[in-house]
Write a protein that holds these residues in place. Structure first.
Motif, short mmCIF file in Angstrom:
data_model
loop_
_atom_site.label_atom_id
_atom_site.label_comp_id
_atom_site.label_asym_id
_atom_site.label_seq_id
_atom_site.Cartn_x
_atom_site.Cartn_y
_atom_site.Cartn_z
N ALA A 173 0.81 -1.37 -0.06
CA ALA A 173 -0.08 0.13 -0.13
C ALA A 173 0.96 1.41 0.06
O ALA A 173 0.59 2.26 -0.62
N LEU A 174 2.04 1.32 0.90
CA LEU A 174 2.91 2.14 0.77
C LEU A 174 3.69 2.57 -0.41
O LEU A 174 3.85 3.71 -1.04
N LEU A 217 11.99 5.16 8.82
CA LEU A 217 12.80 5.50 7.76
C LEU A 217 12.62 6.61 7.20
O LEU A 217 13.56 7.61 6.95
N LYS A 218 11.19 7.39 7.46
CA LYS A 218 11.26 8.67 7.26
C LYS A 218 11.84 9.66 8.00
O LYS A 218 12.25 10.65 7.51
N ASP A 219 12.00 9.26 9.36
CA ASP A 219 12.72 10.13 10.27
C ASP A 219 14.12 10.12 9.89
O ASP A 219 14.85 11.06 10.22
N HIS A 220 14.66 9.24 9.07
CA HIS A 220 15.99 9.11 8.54
C HIS A 220 16.32 9.60 7.24
O HIS A 220 17.29 9.38 6.68
N SER A 221 14.95 10.25 6.61
CA SER A 221 15.28 10.75 5.36
C SER A 221 15.50 9.63 4.23
O SER A 221 16.21 9.93 3.30
N LEU A 222 14.76 8.37 4.72
CA LEU A 222 15.17 7.20 3.83
C LEU A 222 13.83 6.60 3.00
O LEU A 222 13.76 5.72 2.56
N SER A 223 12.50 7.64 3.20
CA SER A 223 11.51 7.28 2.70
C SER A 223 10.89 8.61 2.35
O SER A 223 10.74 9.23 3.20
N SER A 224 10.00 8.32 1.45
CA SER A 224 9.15 9.50 1.11
C SER A 224 7.66 8.88 0.81
O SER A 224 6.94 9.70 0.07
N ALA A 225 7.38 7.97 1.58
CA ALA A 225 6.02 7.35 1.27
C ALA A 225 4.85 8.09 1.74
O ALA A 225 4.86 8.86 3.01
N LYS A 226 3.75 8.20 1.38
CA LYS A 226 2.56 8.84 1.55
C LYS A 226 1.71 8.20 2.89
O LYS A 226 1.97 6.98 2.78
N PRO A 227 1.30 9.07 3.82
CA PRO A 227 0.69 8.33 4.81
C PRO A 227 -0.68 7.42 4.44
O PRO A 227 -1.32 7.78 3.45
#
Length: 257
Positions: A173-174, A217-227
């Motif tokens: 889904a992500l 991963l987002k917190d570590h700038s390793l993902s740009s997935a939408k919520p």
């Protein structure tokens, strides 16, 4: 005189026997009527298709349950689960659910038999956590995408597998960028007498685990997935309340952690 008494006794015995037969017949009729009436009353109290309930929120994701066949669910992404193929496994009832209650059969019909063809031909083997993503043709399924997840050998099914299923579907889904999706475990459809509440909770456990990993991963700038903002668990009328109660209890306990 003795002859007359004998005749009277025979008549009395015959009459008594007839009365017993009549009473027995009436008792059977009454039992059948009661059973039928009880069954109809039970059926009338079951939720109808379209019934839904919100069980709460975790990490900003609203978790809902709904009485709906995956073949009729309006959603960007519909998830269904299938075991490794055996001849007639979703059609033979019992142990599979009857046609009118069997979501897998409905999906197969909407796809004009393609689900069965994929499984029967070995193009989709249904091995544990094997996946296949389908884009339904216009007019077949209302879902934007259909994700099929394999459950492996039905004889060795363990409800713990559904935690991994939950992770797999959330990650898909992500990857697809959908904001919501629906899940149908379809275990009862395939004739597996599984613990409904445990299965539902395990799916959510896995999904939330994957979602929180994505947040890491987002917190570590390793993902740009939408919520993802909503997950809907689909259940048949007889299993709706059990599913809703179990998931609500899990959501409430999760908040308390």
């Amino acid at each position: 005189m003795e002859h007359n008494i004998t005749i009277i006794k025979k008549v009395a015995i015959k009459s008594h026997t007839g009365s017993l037969k009549l009473m027995f017949a009436m008792a059977i009729i009454s039992l059948v009527s009661f059973t039928k009436g009880w069954a109809q009353t039970q059926a009338s109290t079951l939720p109808t298709p379209g019934t839904s309930a919100t069980t709460g929120q975790i990490d900003g994701i609203t978790i809902s349950t709904a009485v709906q066949s995956p073949s009729n669910q309006q959603t960007p992404l519909q998830v269904i689960c299938v075991f490794e193929y055996t001849e007639g496994d979703i059609f033979n009832s019992p142990p599979a659910l009857p046609h009118n209650l069997n979501g897998l059969v409905h999906v197969d019909e909407a796809l004009k038999g393609i689900l069965t063809e994929l499984r029967k031909s070995g193009r989709f083997e249904g091995r544990a956590l094997e996946t296949m993503l389908i884009t339904p043709s216009v007019g077949s399924l209302p879902a934007g995408k259909l994700l099929i997840i394999g459950l492996g050998d039905r004889k060795s099914f363990n409800p713990e597998l559904m935690i991994s299923v939950g992770r797999v579907e959330m990650r898909e889904a992500l990857r697809l960028g959908v904001s919501s999706y629906s899940h149908a475990s379809d275990l009862k459809d395939a004739g597996i007498d599984s613990p409904t509440g445990v299965v539902a909770v395990n799916v959510i456990k896995g999904a939330i685990s994957a979602y929180e990993t994505e947040a890491f991963l987002k917190d570590h700038s390793l993902s740009s997935a939408k919520p993802v903002t909503q997950i809907t668990l689909l259940a048949g009328p007889a299993f709706f309340q059990t599913t809703a109660d179990a998931v609500k209890a899990f959501v409430d306990s999760f908040k308390g952690d």
